[in-house]
Motif scaffolding. Structure first.
Motif, short mmCIF file in Angstrom:
data_model
loop_
_atom_site.label_atom_id
_atom_site.label_comp_id
_atom_site.label_asym_id
_atom_site.label_seq_id
_atom_site.Cartn_x
_atom_site.Cartn_y
_atom_site.Cartn_z
N ARG A 211 72.16 11.39 -8.96
CA ARG A 211 70.89 11.55 -8.26
C ARG A 211 70.18 12.73 -8.86
NH1 ARG A 211 69.14 13.86 -2.45
NH2 ARG A 211 67.01 13.79 -3.22
N ASP A 212 68.90 12.59 -9.17
CA ASP A 212 68.18 13.78 -9.62
C ASP A 212 67.29 14.30 -8.50
OD1 ASP A 212 65.90 12.24 -9.69
OD2 ASP A 212 65.34 12.76 -11.74
N HIS A 213 66.83 15.53 -8.67
CA HIS A 213 65.96 16.17 -7.68
C HIS A 213 64.63 16.38 -8.38
CE1 HIS A 213 69.23 17.38 -4.78
NE2 HIS A 213 69.94 17.09 -5.84
N LYS A 214 63.65 15.50 -8.07
CA LYS A 214 62.41 15.49 -8.87
C LYS A 214 61.41 16.56 -8.45
CE LYS A 214 62.17 10.93 -10.86
NZ LYS A 214 63.02 9.94 -10.19
N ARG A 215 61.40 16.91 -7.14
CA ARG A 215 60.38 17.86 -6.69
C ARG A 215 60.73 19.27 -7.11
NH1 ARG A 215 56.90 16.42 -2.75
NH2 ARG A 215 56.99 14.22 -2.23
N THR A 225 58.51 16.82 -10.94
CA THR A 225 58.78 17.39 -12.26
C THR A 225 59.57 16.35 -13.05
OG1 THR A 225 60.98 18.20 -11.69
CG2 THR A 225 59.12 19.65 -11.15
N GLY A 226 59.99 16.72 -14.25
CA GLY A 226 60.90 15.86 -15.01
C GLY A 226 62.28 15.80 -14.39
N GLY A 227 62.58 16.68 -13.43
CA GLY A 227 63.90 16.73 -12.78
C GLY A 227 64.40 18.16 -12.75
N LEU A 268 70.80 1.07 -19.62
CA LEU A 268 69.76 0.69 -18.66
C LEU A 268 69.84 1.65 -17.47
CD1 LEU A 268 67.56 -1.38 -17.77
CD2 LEU A 268 69.37 -2.57 -16.53
N TYR A 269 68.71 2.27 -17.19
CA TYR A 269 68.60 3.23 -16.07
C TYR A 269 67.94 2.50 -14.91
CZ TYR A 269 66.41 7.41 -13.75
OH TYR A 269 65.98 8.37 -12.88
N THR A 270 68.61 2.41 -13.78
CA THR A 270 68.00 1.78 -12.61
C THR A 270 67.84 2.85 -11.53
OG1 THR A 270 69.16 -0.25 -13.18
CG2 THR A 270 68.16 -0.17 -11.02
N TYR A 284 62.87 0.96 -13.72
CA TYR A 284 63.88 0.90 -14.78
C TYR A 284 63.47 1.87 -15.88
CZ TYR A 284 65.24 -3.84 -13.12
OH TYR A 284 65.66 -4.93 -12.42
N ASN A 285 64.45 2.45 -16.55
CA ASN A 285 64.20 3.14 -17.80
C ASN A 285 65.14 2.54 -18.85
OD1 ASN A 285 62.26 4.92 -16.71
ND2 ASN A 285 63.87 6.24 -15.93
N CYS A 286 64.79 2.74 -20.12
CA CYS A 286 65.55 2.04 -21.17
C CYS A 286 66.48 2.99 -21.92
CB CYS A 286 64.58 1.36 -22.13
SG CYS A 286 63.47 2.49 -22.98
N ARG A 287 67.02 4.02 -21.19
CA ARG A 287 67.77 5.12 -21.85
C ARG A 287 68.49 5.93 -20.77
NH1 ARG A 287 64.90 8.73 -19.00
NH2 ARG A 287 62.85 7.97 -18.47
N PHE A 288 69.28 6.91 -21.21
CA PHE A 288 69.90 7.83 -20.27
C PHE A 288 68.81 8.63 -19.53
CE2 PHE A 288 73.70 7.64 -23.06
CZ PHE A 288 74.70 7.59 -22.10
N GLY A 289 69.05 9.02 -18.29
CA GLY A 289 68.13 9.90 -17.56
C GLY A 289 68.33 11.34 -17.99
N ASP A 290 67.30 12.13 -17.77
CA ASP A 290 67.37 13.57 -18.01
C ASP A 290 66.84 14.23 -16.74
OD1 ASP A 290 67.11 16.19 -18.81
OD2 ASP A 290 66.27 15.72 -20.77
N PRO A 291 67.63 14.87 -15.91
CA PRO A 291 68.94 15.46 -16.16
C PRO A 291 70.16 14.65 -15.69
CG PRO A 291 68.04 16.39 -14.13
CD PRO A 291 67.06 15.34 -14.62
N GLU A 292 70.03 13.35 -15.43
CA GLU A 292 71.22 12.60 -15.00
C GLU A 292 72.32 12.61 -16.07
OE1 GLU A 292 68.10 11.55 -14.56
OE2 GLU A 292 67.89 10.35 -12.74
N ALA A 293 71.92 12.53 -17.35
CA ALA A 293 72.93 12.53 -18.42
C ALA A 293 73.81 13.78 -18.34
CB ALA A 293 72.23 12.48 -19.79
N1 GLY Z 1 65.33 11.88 -14.34
C1 GLY Z 1 64.36 10.88 -14.49
C2 GLY Z 1 64.24 10.31 -15.81
O1 GLY Z 1 65.00 10.58 -16.72
O2 GLY Z 1 63.33 9.51 -16.02
#
Ligand code: GLY
Ligand code: AMP
Length: 417
Positions: A211-215, A225-227, A268-270, A284-293
């Motif tokens: 889980r990321d924290h976007k705010r 934010t980006g996370g 695949l990022y869901t 959906y995203n087509c890659r690892f998340g940042d900062p989830e990775a």
């Molecule tokens: N953490 C959200 C993203 O990578 O798009």
């Protein structure tokens, strides 16, 4: 093997950190990289958008595998160009990357294949969107169709905000051609969870949840934010839910992409909202998340290069993927003013002391000036710690954070709470 990682943020530092641990790998390169990885990889000064220059580099240096971090080059077709030249590259094709590159594509895909998501309408003309806003109840969520660096989504509590969002995206073109069309969708409520999955075009293997924290501020206040940090596993995510998401969302999506003639190979990022009616896809995203990775990859026991090679060979089902039981927490340290205007060039101290606590210091917006590491972006560092549970991991991450200083720095105090 020689591996080239494309990107220069915290996600790419994490990929380099993991790939460098593979016994198969003799050399890692990263373009454009960052100073945090200098002991692990050779830094290559090529931008992520220079697809032909990157492919020339891979050819000339006999790179055995290229791994793409960010979405923009994937959506522009970097995988197709490398494959055309007979180069091995990990990530989805241009056609498959539309799943992130066009929200109209992904919403229509979900509708066609009955994948649970918010109800929506697509608009090509601003006036039609505005008329629609006046015919439905608020809140509504307004989304630019294309890539917008995480800023193309507005949650409008009232009609004025919704109209302003339509004008900004479609008339002022704040995100350029990404705003030629918009999606207006139903507002969903519930806890958010990210599930990343390895996919070889046929089979999807979900990773541990995160889980990321976007705010930007504690208590989920302030702008997106980006996370600002992440945790794995995600709170509120159970084994039962995992099964439902795997079958009725992730595998279904991979099957749908194959049926559409654009098999999805890569990560695949869901992004999910756990609503009272069950989990629904936010994006959906087509890659690892940042900062989830930064929290998921440190929990992976298996060699990431083995997984990537299996995906390229189409035999992901044959790989046994193992995870550490420990939890992981990543706290992002940001420049003063981020996500708005911020200054750069602030000297960062305490990096070695932070590492001595046992945490991993992933760099994002940093550079070297006069032999010192200084800030060079909004999100500067991601401090990750593992622990026997989330609370232990959180304590360790914040202990490391307390050793680091740069002028104007800020970070959330409630990551993983
Ligand atoms: N953490 C959200 C993203 O990578 O798009
Ligand atoms: P997206 O880029 O589509 O993930 O949107 C960014 C953030 O906006 C998500 O992480 C959610 O917090 C929020 N969001 C997106 N779509 C919705 C929705 N339909 N209802 C409520 N919140 C949403």
């Amino acid at each position: 093997m020689k591996v080239l990682v494309i990107g220069g943020g915290g996600r790419e530092h994490t990929l380099v950190w993991k790939i460098a641990q593979s016994p198969k790998v003799s050399e890692v390169y990263c373009a454009p990289g960052n100073p945090g990885m200098k002991n692990l990889a050779k830094i290559v000064n090529i931008s992520v958008d220079d697809i032909n220059v990157l492919a020339d580099f891979a050819e000339k240096n006999k790179i055995d595998l290229t791994v793409v971090g960010p979405e923009a080059p994937l959506v522009s077709g970097i995988v197709d160009e490398f494959e055309k030249r007979g180069l091995k590259i990990f990530g989805p094709s241009k056609a498959a990357a539309q799943i992130e590159g066009s929200k109209v594509f992904s919403k229509n895909l979900m509708k066609k294949y009955n994948i649970p998501t918010a109800k929506y309408q697509v608009f090509e003309k601003p006036q039609d969107a505005i008329d629609y806003i006046h015919s439905v109840n608020m809140p509504q969520v307004i989304k630019a169709e294309g890539l917008a660096a995480g800023k193309g989504v507005v949650i409008a509590q009232d009609r004025d905000t919704a109209e302003a969002a339509v004008k900004s995206i479609m008339i002022d073109k704040t995100f350029g051609n990404s705003g030629n069309r918009i999606v207006i969708e139903e507002y969903l409520q519930g806890p958010e969870v990210t599930v990343l999955a390895f996919c070889d075009g046929k089979v999807a293997v979900p990773m541990v949840s995160s889980r990321d924290h976007k705010r930007v501020c504690d208590g989920d206040k302030g702008p997106n934010t980006g996370g600002m940090g992440a945790v794995s596993p995600a709170p509120a995510y159970s084994v039962e839910l995992d099964q439902v998401v795997k079958e009725s969302i992730i595998q279904k999506t991979v099957d749908a992409m194959a049926k559409e003639g654009m098999p999805f190979k890569g990560v695949l990022y869901t992004g999910l909202m756990l609503t009272q009616e069950g989990p629904k896809v936010l994006e959906y995203n087509c890659r690892f998340g940042d900062p989830e990775a930064q929290v998921v990859i440190p929990r992976l026991k298996t060699d990431l290069v083995d997984i990537m090679l299996a995906i390229l060979n189409g035999n992901l089902a044959d790989v046994q993927i193992e995870w550490r039981q420990e939890a992981a927490v990543c706290v992002v340290m940001a420049s003063g003013g981020y996500p708005g205007h911020y200054e750069t060039g602030k000297v960062i101290t305490g990096l070695e002391d932070a590492e001595k606590t046992g945490a991993i210091v992933f760099h994002a917006g940093t550079t070297v000036k006069n032999n010192k590491i200084v800030t060079a972006g909004g999100r500067v560092l991601g401090i990750t710690a593992l622990g026997k549970d989330v609370q232990t991991a959180r304590q360790k991450a914040y202990e490391a954070v307390s050793k680091i200083h740069f002028d104007g720095m800020h970070y959330r105090k409630d990551i993983s709470k």
